[in-house]
Design an enzyme around this catalytic site. Sequence first.
Site, PDB file in Angstrom:
ATOM      1  N   GLU A 113      -8.747 -11.618  -7.518  1.00 37.15           N
ATOM      2  CA  GLU A 113      -7.909 -10.414  -7.491  1.00 37.15           C
ATOM      3  C   GLU A 113      -6.794 -10.446  -8.541  1.00 37.15           C
ATOM      4  O   GLU A 113      -6.466  -9.415  -9.127  1.00 37.15           O
ATOM      5  CB  GLU A 113      -7.298 -10.234  -6.092  1.00 37.15           C
TER       6      GLU A 113
ATOM      7  N   ASN B  10      -1.920  -0.278   7.302  1.00 37.57           N
ATOM      8  CA  ASN B  10      -1.286  -1.543   7.678  1.00 37.57           C
ATOM      9  C   ASN B  10      -0.363  -2.093   6.592  1.00 37.57           C
ATOM     10  O   ASN B  10      -0.132  -3.296   6.523  1.00 37.57           O
ATOM     11  CB  ASN B  10      -2.356  -2.558   8.109  1.00 37.57           C
TER      12      ASN B  10
ATOM     13  N   LYS C 171       0.839  -1.199   0.000  1.00 37.31           N
ATOM     14  CA  LYS C 171       0.000   0.000   0.000  1.00 37.31           C
ATOM     15  C   LYS C 171       0.879   1.256   0.000  1.00 37.31           C
ATOM     16  O   LYS C 171       2.085   1.184   0.260  1.00 37.31           O
ATOM     17  CB  LYS C 171      -0.922  -0.043   1.225  1.00 37.31           C
TER      18      LYS C 171
ATOM     19  N   HIS D 286      -1.849  -5.267   1.440  1.00 35.78           N
ATOM     20  CA  HIS D 286      -3.049  -6.063   1.193  1.00 35.78           C
ATOM     21  C   HIS D 286      -2.599  -7.477   0.853  1.00 35.78           C
ATOM     22  O   HIS D 286      -1.734  -7.646  -0.005  1.00 35.78           O
ATOM     23  CB  HIS D 286      -3.873  -5.514   0.024  1.00 35.78           C
TER      24      HIS D 286
ATOM     25  N   TYR E 275     -12.038  -4.368  -3.630  1.00 33.85           N
ATOM     26  CA  TYR E 275     -12.551  -4.750  -2.313  1.00 33.85           C
ATOM     27  C   TYR E 275     -13.945  -5.368  -2.370  1.00 33.85           C
ATOM     28  O   TYR E 275     -14.384  -5.961  -1.390  1.00 33.85           O
ATOM     29  CB  TYR E 275     -12.502  -3.572  -1.345  1.00 33.85           C
TER      30      TYR E 275
HETATM   31  P1  ADP Z   1      -7.229  -7.331   5.355  1.00 29.20           P
HETATM   32  O1  ADP Z   1      -6.488  -6.238   4.612  1.00 29.20           O
HETATM   33  O2  ADP Z   1      -6.436  -7.815   6.536  1.00 29.20           O
HETATM   34  O3  ADP Z   1      -7.704  -8.446   4.474  1.00 29.20           O
HETATM   35  P2  ADP Z   1      -9.996  -6.372   5.404  1.00 29.20           P
HETATM   36  O4  ADP Z   1     -10.180  -7.031   4.076  1.00 29.20           O
HETATM   37  O5  ADP Z   1     -10.980  -6.700   6.473  1.00 29.20           O
HETATM   38  O6  ADP Z   1      -8.535  -6.635   5.994  1.00 29.20           O
HETATM   39  O7  ADP Z   1     -10.033  -4.785   5.233  1.00 29.20           O
HETATM   40  C1  ADP Z   1      -9.383  -4.182   4.154  1.00 29.20           C
HETATM   41  C2  ADP Z   1      -8.623  -2.951   4.620  1.00 29.20           C
HETATM   42  O8  ADP Z   1      -9.537  -1.968   5.092  1.00 29.20           O
HETATM   43  C3  ADP Z   1      -7.675  -3.185   5.784  1.00 29.20           C
HETATM   44  O9  ADP Z   1      -6.426  -3.705   5.399  1.00 29.20           O
HETATM   45  C4  ADP Z   1      -7.567  -1.793   6.373  1.00 29.20           C
HETATM   46  O10 ADP Z   1      -6.658  -0.962   5.646  1.00 29.20           O
HETATM   47  C5  ADP Z   1      -8.975  -1.245   6.165  1.00 29.20           C
HETATM   48  N1  ADP Z   1      -9.854  -1.451   7.333  1.00 29.20           N
HETATM   49  C6  ADP Z   1     -10.478  -2.598   7.673  1.00 29.20           C
HETATM   50  N2  ADP Z   1     -11.230  -2.442   8.782  1.00 29.20           N
HETATM   51  C7  ADP Z   1     -11.071  -1.149   9.152  1.00 29.20           C
HETATM   52  C8  ADP Z   1     -11.592  -0.333  10.225  1.00 29.20           C
HETATM   53  N3  ADP Z   1     -12.429  -0.836  11.124  1.00 29.20           N
HETATM   54  N4  ADP Z   1     -11.218   0.963  10.296  1.00 29.20           N
HETATM   55  C9  ADP Z   1     -10.386   1.482   9.392  1.00 29.20           C
HETATM   56  N5  ADP Z   1      -9.866   0.785   8.346  1.00 29.20           N
HETATM   57  C10 ADP Z   1     -10.194  -0.508   8.230  1.00 29.20           C
HETATM   58 MG    MG Z   2      -9.188  -8.504   3.031  1.00 30.27          MG
END
Ligand code: ADP
Ligand code: MG
Length: 181
Positions: free
Chosen positions: A160, A146, A4, A149, A44
């Site tokens: 994807e 974080n 990211k 992805h 997403y």
């Molecule tokens: P991952 O990236 O671990 O697969 P998700 O698919 O659940 O997680 O969510 C996608 C992205 O959305 C996350 O990596 C994060 O950047 C963001 N995100 C998810 N949940 C939250 C939240 N509650 N508040 C803010 N950002 C979030």
């Molecule tokens: Mg995810």
Amino acid sequence: VILKPDAVQRALIGEIIARYERLGLKLVGLKMMVPSADQIEQHYTLDPQWRRVTGEKTIASYKSRGLTPPSEDPLEITAKILKNLKGYMTAGPVIAMVWEGAHAVELVRKITGGTEPRGAAVGTIRGDFVVDSYIMADTDNRAVRNLIHGSGSVEEANMEIPHWFSEKELINYRVSREDVM
Ligand code: ADP
Ligand code: MG
């Protein structure tokens, strides 16, 4: 895997790639780009369950810490997350990659660590390199930062990969370490 914009800005590209390489996965596709908001929204929502699951995961995280979630409606929570994700993921260049290997999806998720850096295990990439949490992200009205992805399942990866790569951008090749691994 997508590195990211915060990973690129923090000069962690090499560090992160090295971790997947060190594990023994094979890089078969890589490109740098600035994604469009549409590309991110589509990415997403390829999985029709993503909105519900991500909303529920956020509510559970708040409750497990004795906090009140911003809403009890998972879809309301995810609508806001998606809006913020579009801002976050289009803020600068990202690096999209495809890593190949046995259990690749599961192992990438394991060494990447949990979505919320606050709770991500020590030794994982998110656990080692990020200070952030859902509550911080909500307070600032932004997506949680974080770095990475990673596809959440093989099914997600299968949707994807063609979203980000054409077939000819994926390279089929052998490396000598495959013989000893
Ligand atoms: P991952 O990236 O671990 O697969 P998700 O698919 O659940 O997680 O969510 C996608 C992205 O959305 C996350 O990596 C994060 O950047 C963001 N995100 C998810 N949940 C939250 C939240 N509650 N508040 C803010 N950002 C979030
Ligand atoms: Mg995810």
